[in-house]
Scaffold this active site. Sequence first.
Site, mmCIF file in Angstrom:
data_model
loop_
_atom_site.group_PDB
_atom_site.id
_atom_site.type_symbol
_atom_site.label_atom_id
_atom_site.label_comp_id
_atom_site.label_asym_id
_atom_site.label_seq_id
_atom_site.Cartn_x
_atom_site.Cartn_y
_atom_site.Cartn_z
ATOM 1 N N ASP A 47 0.850 -1.198 0.000
ATOM 2 C CA ASP A 47 0.000 0.000 0.000
ATOM 3 C C ASP A 47 0.883 1.244 0.000
ATOM 4 O O ASP A 47 1.615 1.484 0.957
ATOM 5 C CB ASP A 47 -0.891 -0.068 1.252
ATOM 6 C CG ASP A 47 -1.678 1.206 1.473
ATOM 7 O OD1 ASP A 47 -1.868 1.957 0.498
ATOM 8 O OD2 ASP A 47 -2.100 1.435 2.619
ATOM 9 N N ASP A 51 -4.019 3.885 2.594
ATOM 10 C CA ASP A 51 -5.463 3.660 2.768
ATOM 11 C C ASP A 51 -5.752 2.214 3.206
ATOM 12 O O ASP A 51 -6.892 1.792 3.278
ATOM 13 C CB ASP A 51 -6.243 4.019 1.491
ATOM 14 C CG ASP A 51 -5.906 3.098 0.320
ATOM 15 O OD1 ASP A 51 -4.963 2.271 0.444
ATOM 16 O OD2 ASP A 51 -6.561 3.194 -0.728
ATOM 17 N N ASP A 55 -1.812 -1.220 -3.865
ATOM 18 C CA ASP A 55 -2.076 -0.443 -5.092
ATOM 19 C C ASP A 55 -0.912 -0.578 -6.080
ATOM 20 O O ASP A 55 0.143 -1.139 -5.768
ATOM 21 C CB ASP A 55 -2.339 1.027 -4.745
ATOM 22 C CG ASP A 55 -1.317 1.572 -3.756
ATOM 23 O OD1 ASP A 55 -0.118 1.362 -3.986
ATOM 24 O OD2 ASP A 55 -1.720 2.199 -2.745
ATOM 25 N N GLU A 279 -9.407 -21.380 -15.468
ATOM 26 C CA GLU A 279 -9.593 -21.948 -14.140
ATOM 27 C C GLU A 279 -10.479 -23.171 -14.320
ATOM 28 O O GLU A 279 -11.607 -23.058 -14.786
ATOM 29 C CB GLU A 279 -10.279 -20.939 -13.221
ATOM 30 C CG GLU A 279 -10.418 -21.472 -11.818
ATOM 31 C CD GLU A 279 -11.378 -20.665 -10.955
ATOM 32 O OE1 GLU A 279 -12.263 -19.992 -11.477
ATOM 33 O OE2 GLU A 279 -11.226 -20.753 -9.730
ATOM 34 N N HIS A 346 -5.265 -17.599 -4.170
ATOM 35 C CA HIS A 346 -6.104 -16.772 -3.297
ATOM 36 C C HIS A 346 -7.380 -17.480 -2.849
ATOM 37 O O HIS A 346 -8.135 -16.916 -2.067
ATOM 38 C CB HIS A 346 -6.451 -15.483 -4.042
ATOM 39 C CG HIS A 346 -7.303 -15.762 -5.251
ATOM 40 N ND1 HIS A 346 -6.823 -16.453 -6.342
ATOM 41 C CD2 HIS A 346 -8.596 -15.498 -5.520
ATOM 42 C CE1 HIS A 346 -7.796 -16.595 -7.222
ATOM 43 N NE2 HIS A 346 -8.886 -16.017 -6.750
HETATM 44 C C1 NOJ Z 1 -12.875 -18.130 -8.808
HETATM 45 C C2 NOJ Z 1 -12.039 -17.076 -8.168
HETATM 46 O O1 NOJ Z 1 -10.721 -17.544 -8.083
HETATM 47 C C3 NOJ Z 1 -12.639 -16.795 -6.826
HETATM 48 O O2 NOJ Z 1 -11.825 -16.005 -6.029
HETATM 49 C C4 NOJ Z 1 -13.985 -16.161 -7.049
HETATM 50 O O3 NOJ Z 1 -14.621 -15.985 -5.811
HETATM 51 C C5 NOJ Z 1 -14.854 -17.045 -7.933
HETATM 52 N N1 NOJ Z 1 -14.164 -17.578 -9.068
HETATM 53 C C6 NOJ Z 1 -16.008 -16.245 -8.474
HETATM 54 O O4 NOJ Z 1 -15.528 -15.317 -9.404
#
Ligand code: NOJ
Length: 576
Positions: A47, A51, A55, A279, A346
């Site tokens: 950051d 904030d 960023d 994905e 994530h």
């Molecule tokens: C997969 C993403 O990696 C995840 O973080 C997200 O919550 C869902 N798709 C919905 O977009």
Amino acid sequence: MNYFKLPLLLLLLLVTACNSISEKSGNSENWWKEGIVYQLYPQSFKDSDSDGFGDFKGIIEEIDYLDELGIDIIWMNPFFESPLVDNGYDVSDYRSILERYGSLEDFKQMIDLLHSRGIKFVLDIVVNHSSNQHEWFKQSRSSRDNPYRDYYHWWPAEKGEPPYRYSIFDPEGAWKYDELTDAYYLHYFAAEQPDLNWENPKLREEVYDIMNYWIEIGVDGFRLDAFQFASKDTSFPEFPEGHEKDFIQWYGMRPELHDYLKEMNEEVLSKHDVFAVAEGAGKTMKDAHELVDEDRKELQMVYHFETVDMAKQPNSFSLKQFKEIFSKWDEAFSEKGWISVFLSNHDNARMVSRFGNPNPEFRTPSTQLLNTFLLSMRGTPYIYFGDELGMTNIDMPTIDQYVDIQAIGDYKKAEARGEDMNAFMEYLNYSSRENSRTPMQWDETLNAGFSTGTPWKKVNPNYPSINVAQQEADPNSVLNHFKKMSQIRKANKVLVYGDYEIIQEEHPTVYAFKRFDEQSSHTILLNFSETNSEITLDEAFEGKTPLINNYEQLQIESNTIVLLPYQAVVFDLTLE
Ligand code: NOJ
């Protein structure tokens, strides 16, 4: 026999032979196959304006750090305009940047700087759904005859209740009633994330325009979020009883998905030197192959879910299963197609907390072992930010500490099922994706040097003992090991394209494998155990110095090696 044709015939034979060799060794060479991907979660990286939110300028400040890691590609999670119901995976304008990250100028400056260091940039495009705050959706819901109505999936209420659809986030299910037009709309994720209708060619054109817009600005690739759900059975049949939640089986991957991807390839991907990774890899290996088969001209890479689906419960890691999954996927793509290799992102708990050992005694060697693994497998390695330091899960034992829509939704679902909520919290604390979203640990100062304001998410209290500053100064740190290992991958192309062969598959604690091609042969030995493990191999290792070893010592006697807890070594056994 026409003798003039003989040289031509020989040439033809030679070309065919060469082709089959290059196909065998994992098909054509490419920058996105050779690159090491670093997944950067922008909210949590750095950051610059206090904030509490990461960023672009913060990323710019850390350009030397990124450069020195030896990574080649950055995949950044969504940074677009968004109400942040799902941390940016609910996009309300695909061409605008959320102000908190900076301006378009900052973005361009960041990309240019990355490019000047030889680092490519991959953008996360979320087009299975948009935010309900997107102008398309606002229009779509405003009336049944609005031109944007068919950008989403609507079920008129006069047809009765729509057939049940499970929602990944919403305990109420995937159809939401909207009074305004007396109809239900579909949302596989949160109610604020309505699914887009890919059957509508206008929608598809809009998406391709958006992709081309970002390519013009300088991006080098796309990660297609939740894309296997883009094509669904829009006759919305009732599913056979017991299959209502069989997401992978029933909710996406209709044959039309391939048509959309071919079209996307034609309209966007094939026109530039970019790549796309999806994905999810479909329902079957056949699906996965078809998505990335070079001849079909769809995607360049997929990532499968089998690794993330394992070890979801505390203490459930099985090395046997781990070996089986990685060997199976490698084998399936050994002749054709390309996959990604990753252990965290994530949406999952921290790598070392699931597959390694986060206790202070073993955290360093076990993270080094996992990074050695990632960087010596075939496929493009994806490293999640912080895993180059061995950042761990955070302890969040009560639900009031959670902000993630998925964690909260799962909690409500478990409550509704009457589950033992103490056990559920134990599970959530271990497996929740909040674990991997805590801010980057830069140094020992306030908020781990991430921000001088109040971080949007609590910093892991272990930052005084796990941070960049301290690891930069320690030659044996996880970070320095990572840097060394990334250079080894770059210097040894066999680690990218070479064949893979598991050694002593049944060994209970050691994962041993070879990577080899016509010119070279490397052996990788990984002791996934808190105690010493012995392995006897065919080759004599005595006198050989490993390319990398996460301990100073290595106990070798002829063909037998005794590996220390979480010891990881890579040998170059190429015969001179
Ligand atoms: C997969 C993403 O990696 C995840 O973080 C997200 O919550 C869902 N798709 C919905 O977009």
